[in-house]
Scaffold this motif. Structure first.
Motif, PDB file in Angstrom:
ATOM      1  N   TYR A 227       0.836  -1.201   0.000  1.00  0.00           N
ATOM      2  CA  TYR A 227       0.000   0.000   0.000  1.00  0.00           C
ATOM      3  C   TYR A 227       0.870   1.251   0.000  1.00  0.00           C
ATOM      4  N   LEU A 228       1.864   1.273   0.889  1.00  0.00           N
ATOM      5  CA  LEU A 228       2.748   2.443   0.970  1.00  0.00           C
ATOM      6  C   LEU A 228       3.551   2.623  -0.312  1.00  0.00           C
ATOM      7  N   LYS A 229       3.967   1.510  -0.907  1.00  0.00           N
ATOM      8  CA  LYS A 229       4.721   1.586  -2.154  1.00  0.00           C
ATOM      9  C   LYS A 229       3.873   2.190  -3.267  1.00  0.00           C
ATOM     10  N   ASP A 230       2.606   1.795  -3.312  1.00  0.00           N
ATOM     11  CA  ASP A 230       1.716   2.270  -4.373  1.00  0.00           C
ATOM     12  C   ASP A 230       1.264   3.715  -4.161  1.00  0.00           C
ATOM     13  N   HIS A 231       1.189   4.151  -2.898  1.00  0.00           N
ATOM     14  CA  HIS A 231       0.605   5.457  -2.605  1.00  0.00           C
ATOM     15  C   HIS A 231       1.574   6.476  -2.015  1.00  0.00           C
ATOM     16  N   LEU A 232       2.832   6.099  -1.908  1.00  0.00           N
ATOM     17  CA  LEU A 232       3.816   7.000  -1.299  1.00  0.00           C
ATOM     18  C   LEU A 232       3.890   8.338  -2.020  1.00  0.00           C
ATOM     19  N   SER A 233       3.864   8.292  -3.352  1.00  0.00           N
ATOM     20  CA  SER A 233       3.959   9.536  -4.119  1.00  0.00           C
ATOM     21  C   SER A 233       2.768  10.449  -3.833  1.00  0.00           C
ATOM     22  N   LEU A 234       1.575   9.857  -3.649  1.00  0.00           N
ATOM     23  CA  LEU A 234       0.395  10.667  -3.324  1.00  0.00           C
ATOM     24  C   LEU A 234       0.518  11.283  -1.935  1.00  0.00           C
ATOM     25  N   TYR A 235       1.024  10.506  -0.982  1.00  0.00           N
ATOM     26  CA  TYR A 235       1.210  11.032   0.374  1.00  0.00           C
ATOM     27  C   TYR A 235       2.189  12.203   0.377  1.00  0.00           C
ATOM     28  N   ILE A 236       3.274  12.044  -0.375  1.00  0.00           N
ATOM     29  CA  ILE A 236       4.263  13.127  -0.453  1.00  0.00           C
ATOM     30  C   ILE A 236       3.649  14.356  -1.116  1.00  0.00           C
ATOM     31  N   PHE A 237       2.907  14.137  -2.202  1.00  0.00           N
ATOM     32  CA  PHE A 237       2.313  15.248  -2.941  1.00  0.00           C
ATOM     33  C   PHE A 237       1.320  16.025  -2.085  1.00  0.00           C
ATOM     34  N   VAL A 238       0.415  15.307  -1.408  1.00  0.00           N
ATOM     35  CA  VAL A 238      -0.585  15.962  -0.551  1.00  0.00           C
ATOM     36  C   VAL A 238       0.091  16.684   0.609  1.00  0.00           C
ATOM     37  N   SER A 239       1.110  16.067   1.186  1.00  0.00           N
ATOM     38  CA  SER A 239       1.829  16.698   2.298  1.00  0.00           C
ATOM     39  C   SER A 239       2.490  17.996   1.852  1.00  0.00           C
ATOM     40  N   VAL A 240       3.059  17.984   0.660  1.00  0.00           N
ATOM     41  CA  VAL A 240       3.698  19.200   0.129  1.00  0.00           C
ATOM     42  C   VAL A 240       2.657  20.294  -0.088  1.00  0.00           C
ATOM     43  N   ILE A 241       1.478  19.911  -0.581  1.00  0.00           N
ATOM     44  CA  ILE A 241       0.394  20.882  -0.791  1.00  0.00           C
ATOM     45  C   ILE A 241       0.006  21.545   0.528  1.00  0.00           C
ATOM     46  N   ILE A 242      -0.134  20.748   1.588  1.00  0.00           N
ATOM     47  CA  ILE A 242      -0.519  21.297   2.888  1.00  0.00           C
ATOM     48  C   ILE A 242       0.587  22.180   3.457  1.00  0.00           C
ATOM     49  N   VAL A 243       1.832  21.718   3.359  1.00  0.00           N
ATOM     50  CA  VAL A 243       2.956  22.523   3.849  1.00  0.00           C
ATOM     51  C   VAL A 243       3.044  23.844   3.093  1.00  0.00           C
ATOM     52  N   THR A 244       2.810  23.790   1.783  1.00  0.00           N
ATOM     53  CA  THR A 244       2.803  25.019   0.984  1.00  0.00           C
ATOM     54  C   THR A 244       1.709  25.962   1.467  1.00  0.00           C
ATOM     55  N   GLY A 245       0.552  25.402   1.799  1.00  0.00           N
ATOM     56  CA  GLY A 245      -0.540  26.210   2.337  1.00  0.00           C
ATOM     57  C   GLY A 245      -0.174  26.841   3.664  1.00  0.00           C
ATOM     58  N   VAL A 246       0.491  26.085   4.535  1.00  0.00           N
ATOM     59  CA  VAL A 246       0.930  26.616   5.829  1.00  0.00           C
ATOM     60  C   VAL A 246       1.868  27.803   5.636  1.00  0.00           C
TER      61      VAL A 246
END
Length: 213
Positions: A10-29
């Motif tokens: 699961y983490l292998k398949d979705h790691l890129s999405l987790y990183i992308f969403v996290s970057v979006i939130i950090v950018t918002g912060v």
């Protein structure tokens, strides 16, 4: 063992999405924190007066009762999760999910940025007891909900428009179960906000009530 393998896949398949969403939130912060500098003097004074009255209300113990606070807190947080769930059911919801994540980051960044920027270490203390605890949980909830929604939406596209075969019922069930789990977590943090946060805020507000004058 099977659970560990499933989690790894699961983490292998979705790691890129987790990183992308996290970057979006950090950018918002970051964007939210920078927005504080764009406020006019009148706007800053108005917000400071509002905060002063809020600090005075907390210090005097005049906040809403715990049950009302619980309802308000849970309603506010669960709306974000439910909107993400609904958007994940459609392909066109993908960009809107990212916008929601960005806005959540902006709200957190602006709140903390204003408290620290205008009230210095006192604002930092208040942010640590009133803003940070719940957001340490709420932001991961947003990330998990968003990634799950995006993954389901992508699966829906592949299943219905590219491969044109198979059923999405099992994926929908897993998706909904994840969202319900996140809802339970949201309820837990709402309990914290209703019953624990007011007491924590009262430790800090005595040195901030002067803003109400």
């Amino acid at each position: 063992m099977n659970k560990n393998v499933a989690m790894t896949l699961y983490l292998k398949d979705h790691l890129s999405l987790y990183i992308f969403v996290s970057v979006i939130i950090v950018t918002g912060v970051i964007f939210g924190a920078v927005m504080v500098n764009a406020l006019s003097l009148d706007q800053k004074q108005e917000i400071t007066r509002y905060l002063g009255n809020f600090f005075l209300t907390v210090d005097q113990g005049a906040l809403s009762d715990a049950q009302t606070s619980l309802q308000q807190s849970f309603s506010m947080h669960i709306k974000w999760v439910l909107i993400i769930w609904i958007l994940g059911l459609s392909v066109i919801g993908l960009p809107l999910i990212l916008i929601l994540d960005f806005l959540k980051g902006v709200l957190v960044g602006f709140t903390v940025g204003y408290l620290v920027g205008q009230l210095s270490w006192k604002g930092m203390m208040f942010a640590l007891v009133a803003v940070a605890p719940q957001n340490i949980v709420i932001i991961p909830v947003m990330i998990v909900s968003s990634v799950t929604a995006m993954a389901f939406s992508i699966h829906l596209v592949k299943n219905r428009f590219i491969q044109r075969k198979g059923s999405v019922s099992q994926s929908l069930m897993r998706y909904t179960t994840t969202i319900l789990t996140m809802g339970a977590v949201v309820f837990g943090i709402s309990l914290f906000e209703a019953y624990v946060s007011p007491a924590m805020m009262k430790w800090v507000t005595p040195m901030l009530v002067s803003l109400a004058s």
